[in-house]
Design an enzyme around this catalytic site. Sequence first.
Site, mmCIF file in Angstrom:
data_model
loop_
_atom_site.group_PDB
_atom_site.id
_atom_site.type_symbol
_atom_site.label_atom_id
_atom_site.label_comp_id
_atom_site.label_asym_id
_atom_site.label_seq_id
_atom_site.Cartn_x
_atom_site.Cartn_y
_atom_site.Cartn_z
ATOM 1 N N LYS A 97 -2.923 -13.378 6.060
ATOM 2 C CA LYS A 97 -3.747 -12.364 6.731
ATOM 3 C C LYS A 97 -5.064 -12.974 7.260
ATOM 4 O O LYS A 97 -5.413 -14.102 6.895
ATOM 5 C CB LYS A 97 -4.015 -11.222 5.746
ATOM 6 C CG LYS A 97 -2.748 -10.470 5.311
ATOM 7 C CD LYS A 97 -3.125 -9.334 4.356
ATOM 8 C CE LYS A 97 -1.934 -8.527 3.920
ATOM 9 N NZ LYS A 97 -2.330 -7.442 2.967
ATOM 10 N N TYR A 102 3.414 -1.420 8.615
ATOM 11 C CA TYR A 102 2.714 -0.648 7.594
ATOM 12 C C TYR A 102 2.998 0.854 7.711
ATOM 13 O O TYR A 102 2.168 1.673 7.317
ATOM 14 C CB TYR A 102 1.212 -0.941 7.649
ATOM 15 C CG TYR A 102 0.854 -2.283 7.019
ATOM 16 C CD1 TYR A 102 1.359 -2.646 5.770
ATOM 17 C CD2 TYR A 102 0.017 -3.190 7.653
ATOM 18 C CE1 TYR A 102 1.046 -3.867 5.181
ATOM 19 C CE2 TYR A 102 -0.301 -4.414 7.070
ATOM 20 C CZ TYR A 102 0.220 -4.741 5.834
ATOM 21 O OH TYR A 102 -0.096 -5.948 5.242
ATOM 22 N N ASN A 139 -6.808 -8.955 1.067
ATOM 23 C CA ASN A 139 -6.096 -9.548 -0.075
ATOM 24 C C ASN A 139 -5.185 -10.712 0.319
ATOM 25 O O ASN A 139 -4.146 -10.941 -0.274
ATOM 26 C CB ASN A 139 -5.362 -8.473 -0.890
ATOM 27 C CG ASN A 139 -4.292 -7.753 -0.100
ATOM 28 O OD1 ASN A 139 -4.076 -8.050 1.069
ATOM 29 N ND2 ASN A 139 -3.605 -6.821 -0.739
ATOM 30 N N HIS A 176 0.614 -11.168 2.691
ATOM 31 C CA HIS A 176 1.686 -10.182 2.553
ATOM 32 C C HIS A 176 2.960 -10.938 2.219
ATOM 33 O O HIS A 176 3.185 -12.027 2.738
ATOM 34 C CB HIS A 176 1.914 -9.405 3.865
ATOM 35 C CG HIS A 176 3.231 -8.693 3.876
ATOM 36 N ND1 HIS A 176 3.416 -7.473 3.263
ATOM 37 C CD2 HIS A 176 4.459 -9.068 4.348
ATOM 38 C CE1 HIS A 176 4.692 -7.119 3.385
ATOM 39 N NE2 HIS A 176 5.344 -8.070 4.037
ATOM 40 N N GLU A 234 11.887 -7.413 7.757
ATOM 41 C CA GLU A 234 10.613 -8.010 8.166
ATOM 42 C C GLU A 234 10.809 -9.344 8.877
ATOM 43 O O GLU A 234 10.073 -9.676 9.807
ATOM 44 C CB GLU A 234 9.693 -8.169 6.945
ATOM 45 C CG GLU A 234 9.269 -6.811 6.393
ATOM 46 C CD GLU A 234 8.455 -6.885 5.111
ATOM 47 O OE1 GLU A 234 8.204 -8.001 4.601
ATOM 48 O OE2 GLU A 234 8.076 -5.809 4.604
HETATM 49 P P1 GDP Z 1 1.489 -5.116 -0.834
HETATM 50 O O1 GDP Z 1 2.982 -5.169 -0.596
HETATM 51 O O2 GDP Z 1 1.121 -5.682 -2.206
HETATM 52 O O3 GDP Z 1 0.684 -5.784 0.257
HETATM 53 O O4 GDP Z 1 1.037 -3.574 -0.885
HETATM 54 P P2 GDP Z 1 1.385 -2.286 0.029
HETATM 55 O O5 GDP Z 1 2.568 -2.543 0.924
HETATM 56 O O6 GDP Z 1 1.443 -1.124 -0.901
HETATM 57 O O7 GDP Z 1 0.070 -2.091 0.917
HETATM 58 C C1 GDP Z 1 -0.117 -2.819 2.114
HETATM 59 C C2 GDP Z 1 -1.568 -3.243 2.224
HETATM 60 O O8 GDP Z 1 -2.395 -2.092 2.351
HETATM 61 C C3 GDP Z 1 -2.119 -3.977 0.983
HETATM 62 O O9 GDP Z 1 -1.821 -5.348 0.954
HETATM 63 C C4 GDP Z 1 -3.603 -3.727 1.128
HETATM 64 O O10 GDP Z 1 -4.166 -4.625 2.100
HETATM 65 C C5 GDP Z 1 -3.632 -2.318 1.692
HETATM 66 N N1 GDP Z 1 -3.798 -1.311 0.631
HETATM 67 C C6 GDP Z 1 -2.842 -0.837 -0.209
HETATM 68 N N2 GDP Z 1 -3.379 0.071 -1.056
HETATM 69 C C7 GDP Z 1 -4.695 0.164 -0.730
HETATM 70 C C8 GDP Z 1 -5.793 0.944 -1.233
HETATM 71 O O11 GDP Z 1 -5.659 1.747 -2.170
HETATM 72 N N3 GDP Z 1 -7.015 0.766 -0.630
HETATM 73 C C9 GDP Z 1 -7.193 -0.113 0.404
HETATM 74 N N4 GDP Z 1 -8.427 -0.228 0.927
HETATM 75 N N5 GDP Z 1 -6.198 -0.863 0.895
HETATM 76 C C10 GDP Z 1 -4.969 -0.729 0.349
#
Ligand code: GDP
Length: 147
Positions: free
Chosen positions: A9, A49, A112, A115, A126
């Site tokens: 990212k 997303y 973070n 991905h 993907e």
């Molecule tokens: P991942 O597979 O671990 O990346 O998690 P997800 O697919 O659930 O979420 C996609 C991305 O959205 C995450 O990597 C974070 O950058 C963001 N995200 C997810 N949950 C949160 C949240 O509660 N707050 C914020 N600010 N960002 C979030």
Amino acid sequence: MQTTLILLKPDTIERGLIGNVISRIEAKWLQIAWMKMIQLDNDIINEHYAHIADKPFFPAIVKYMQRTPVIAIAAKGKNAVLVVRSLIWATNPLDALPWTVRGDLALNIDANIIHASDSEENAEIELKRFFKGEGIFEYSRLIDEVL
Ligand code: GDP
């Protein structure tokens, strides 16, 4: 053998951590089967997303994911999907163990670092999304001969 999709990212690119993250993937013995740098448009972010599109933080994610180009990687290896998820650990870096990508390199959930596909089914979807029409390379490495 599995192949999984990884995105480095914008914070990884901005902080000069590309080599750090890729070296962890290679050190785990996974093979880089495809890699490219791309500037994500709204369409691909909305698709990628879609599962968080209704969340209040979604507009911030769209902005963040477009701050710089990202690096898309297809990583191949035994149990690659689970192995890479273990390498990156929890979505929220506060919950991520040390010695993992997010545990070591990320401070908050807004940025973070990485991905990675969370299931074999999603990896397939993907990989098509980011490498559509472009075949993933097949090649052998000396180190794979001792696997
Ligand atoms: P991942 O597979 O671990 O990346 O998690 P997800 O697919 O659930 O979420 C996609 C991305 O959205 C995450 O990597 C974070 O950058 C963001 N995200 C997810 N949950 C949160 C949240 O509660 N707050 C914020 N600010 N960002 C979030």
